[in-house]
Scaffold this active site. Structure first.
Site, PDB file in Angstrom:
ATOM      1  N   ASP A  71      10.291  -4.194   7.284  1.00 44.36           N
ATOM      2  CA  ASP A  71       9.697  -2.854   7.370  1.00 44.36           C
ATOM      3  C   ASP A  71      10.643  -1.936   6.596  1.00 44.36           C
ATOM      4  OD1 ASP A  71       8.931  -0.279   7.985  1.00 44.36           O
ATOM      5  OD2 ASP A  71       8.462  -0.732  10.067  1.00 44.36           O
ATOM      6  N   TYR A 168       0.330  12.271   0.927  1.00 47.14           N
ATOM      7  CA  TYR A 168       0.456  11.162  -0.033  1.00 47.14           C
ATOM      8  C   TYR A 168       0.865  11.713  -1.401  1.00 47.14           C
ATOM      9  CZ  TYR A 168      -0.764   7.042  -2.835  1.00 47.14           C
ATOM     10  OH  TYR A 168      -0.719   5.979  -3.706  1.00 47.14           O
TER      11      TYR A 168
HETATM   12  N1  LIG Z   1      -4.345   1.131  -5.305  1.00 45.66           N
HETATM   13  C1  LIG Z   1      -4.219   2.258  -5.978  1.00 45.66           C
HETATM   14  O1  LIG Z   1      -5.208   2.843  -6.463  1.00 45.66           O
HETATM   15  C2  LIG Z   1      -2.873   2.882  -6.190  1.00 45.66           C
HETATM   16  C3  LIG Z   1      -2.758   3.941  -7.121  1.00 45.66           C
HETATM   17  C4  LIG Z   1      -1.533   4.528  -7.328  1.00 45.66           C
HETATM   18  C5  LIG Z   1      -0.418   4.065  -6.643  1.00 45.66           C
HETATM   19  N2  LIG Z   1      -0.532   3.033  -5.750  1.00 45.66           N
HETATM   20  C6  LIG Z   1       0.681   2.585  -5.071  1.00 45.66           C
HETATM   21  O2  LIG Z   1       0.878   1.207  -5.296  1.00 45.66           O
HETATM   22  C7  LIG Z   1       1.584   0.630  -4.198  1.00 45.66           C
HETATM   23  C8  LIG Z   1       0.841  -0.584  -3.696  1.00 45.66           C
HETATM   24  O3  LIG Z   1      -0.451  -0.178  -3.265  1.00 45.66           O
HETATM   25  P1  LIG Z   1      -1.677  -1.192  -3.096  1.00 45.66           P
HETATM   26  O4  LIG Z   1      -2.868  -0.484  -3.595  1.00 45.66           O
HETATM   27  O5  LIG Z   1      -1.326  -2.519  -3.631  1.00 45.66           O
HETATM   28  O6  LIG Z   1      -1.762  -1.203  -1.488  1.00 45.66           O
HETATM   29  P2  LIG Z   1      -2.068  -2.358  -0.439  1.00 45.66           P
HETATM   30  O7  LIG Z   1      -2.464  -1.639   0.798  1.00 45.66           O
HETATM   31  O8  LIG Z   1      -2.972  -3.380  -1.012  1.00 45.66           O
HETATM   32  O9  LIG Z   1      -0.628  -3.029  -0.239  1.00 45.66           O
HETATM   33  C9  LIG Z   1       0.440  -2.324   0.333  1.00 45.66           C
HETATM   34  C10 LIG Z   1       1.393  -3.332   0.972  1.00 45.66           C
HETATM   35  O10 LIG Z   1       2.501  -2.594   1.516  1.00 45.66           O
HETATM   36  C11 LIG Z   1       2.800  -3.131   2.786  1.00 45.66           C
HETATM   37  N3  LIG Z   1       3.471  -2.126   3.602  1.00 45.66           N
HETATM   38  C12 LIG Z   1       2.948  -0.992   4.137  1.00 45.66           C
HETATM   39  N4  LIG Z   1       3.875  -0.356   4.877  1.00 45.66           N
HETATM   40  C13 LIG Z   1       5.008  -1.102   4.787  1.00 45.66           C
HETATM   41  C14 LIG Z   1       6.311  -0.977   5.331  1.00 45.66           C
HETATM   42  N5  LIG Z   1       6.621   0.044   6.164  1.00 45.66           N
HETATM   43  N6  LIG Z   1       7.239  -1.911   5.027  1.00 45.66           N
HETATM   44  C15 LIG Z   1       6.917  -2.951   4.220  1.00 45.66           C
HETATM   45  N7  LIG Z   1       5.696  -3.141   3.697  1.00 45.66           N
HETATM   46  C16 LIG Z   1       4.757  -2.229   3.980  1.00 45.66           C
HETATM   47  C17 LIG Z   1       1.456  -3.536   3.378  1.00 45.66           C
HETATM   48  O11 LIG Z   1       1.622  -4.493   4.436  1.00 45.66           O
HETATM   49  C18 LIG Z   1       0.753  -4.101   2.153  1.00 45.66           C
HETATM   50  O12 LIG Z   1       1.011  -5.490   2.004  1.00 45.66           O
HETATM   51  C19 LIG Z   1       1.726   1.741  -3.160  1.00 45.66           C
HETATM   52  O13 LIG Z   1       3.000   2.332  -3.267  1.00 45.66           O
HETATM   53  C20 LIG Z   1       0.640   2.721  -3.562  1.00 45.66           C
HETATM   54  O14 LIG Z   1       0.916   4.031  -3.129  1.00 45.66           O
HETATM   55  C21 LIG Z   1      -1.733   2.420  -5.518  1.00 45.66           C
END
Ligand SMILES: NC(=O)c1ccc[n+]([C@@H]2O[C@H](COP(=O)([O-])OP(=O)(O)OC[C@H]3O[C@@H](n4cnc5c(N)ncnc54)[C@H](O)[C@@H]3O)[C@@H](O)[C@H]2O)c1
Length: 262
Positions: A71, A168
């Protein structure tokens, strides 16, 4: 200027990488890409089952990986993530701060707990993981850190179609500011720190919202489609190669042209 060949400068075989939030979406794609390029990967996520699946996927094609329940908001967890990576693979060359959570409340409705949670994961987590990895990288006078920001949310007023998401948006803008501070502090130790800011990307983060958002976002992207996780992962891999040695403190927007600013 190095005298190595270009293929060597793009080579990360044998490097050791930690990817946080690597059980899903963009983090999973980064972990798989790094492993395919020859790195040994610590797949860190608070969801251990998902992290183990990704580690097994890497191992099943001959790659090297370890799943570590982490975490990122818990400093003890983060310390053991770094220690276990070093015990298993001997060093940390690369840290990808990818773990993040989305938040969709408006400013007026925002609960204090939700605000704390968003900043704990999206910002404090990046600080804690960077501290743990940087202590080790500083001793070795080399390292690469990449923080995952957000192209739209860090620069636009809302991050989703119903409005809201102020916490966010603010947390992701802060990640980019933090990237610059880390780059200033760690540059003298041979450590590059950059941010990759994805545009809307097809991952589980958008479950429940995606269909409506997909149509809206797709129409706003000159390249005519949303990002897939691999579109983001490929740029991250470039940034951790020696080919990107003179890039630090930068945010690279991987957004299909959705927002273009100099
Ligand atoms: N999907 C999008 O459109 C998008 C766009 C811009 C930025 N992002 C960023 O990309 C990154 C990944 O996003 P994603 O879309 O793959 O999300 P996702 O929800 O598919 O994956 C996020 C992962 O982070 C893990 N996680 C959450 N809280 C946690 C913690 N406290 N400790 C450890 N792990 C933790 C979750 O278990 C999950 O496996 C994030 O930082 C998100 O803000 C995503």
């Amino acid at each position: 200027m190095k005298s190595s060949r270009v293929s060597e400068r793009f080579d990360i075989a044998g490097k050791v990488a930690i990817v946080t939030g690597a059980a899903s979406g963009i983090g999973r794609a980064i972990a798989l890409d790094l492993a395919e390029a020859g790195a040994k990967v610590a797949v860190a996520d608070k969801a251990l089952g998902g992290a183990e699946e990704v580690a097994r996927e890497i191992q099943s094609v001959g790659g090297k990986a370890i799943a570590i329940k982490t975490d990122v908001t818990d400093s003890k967890d983060v310390e053991q993530m770094a220690q276990r990576t070093i015990e298993k693979f001997g060093k940390i060359d690369i840290l990808i701060n990818n773990a993040g959570i989305i938040a969709r409340s408006s400013v007026l409705d925002m609960k204090e707990d939700d605000l704390d949670r968003t900043f704990d994961v999206n910002l404090k987590g990046v600080v804690l993981c960077s501290q743990a990895a940087a202590r080790h990288m500083i001793e070795r006078k080399s390292g690469k850190i990449v923080n995952i920001g957000s192209s739209l949310s860090s620069r636009a007023s809302v991050c989703n179609l119903s409005g809201g998401g102020a916490d966010y948006c603010a947390s992701k803008a802060a990640v980019q500011a933090l990237t610059r501070s880390l780059a200033m502090e760690l540059g003298p130790y041979g450590i590059n720190v950059n941010s990759v800011a994805p545009g809307p990307t097809n991952t589980p983060m958008h479950e429940g919202l995606w269909e409506m958002a997909a149509i809206y976002y797709q129409n706003s992207v000159p390249l005519g489609r949303l990002a897939e996780p691999e579109d983001i992962a490929d740029v991250v891999v470039f940034l951790v190669t020696d080919a990107a040695r003179y890039i630090t403190g930068q945010t690279i927007h991987v957004n299909g042209g959705q927002i273009m600013v100099d």
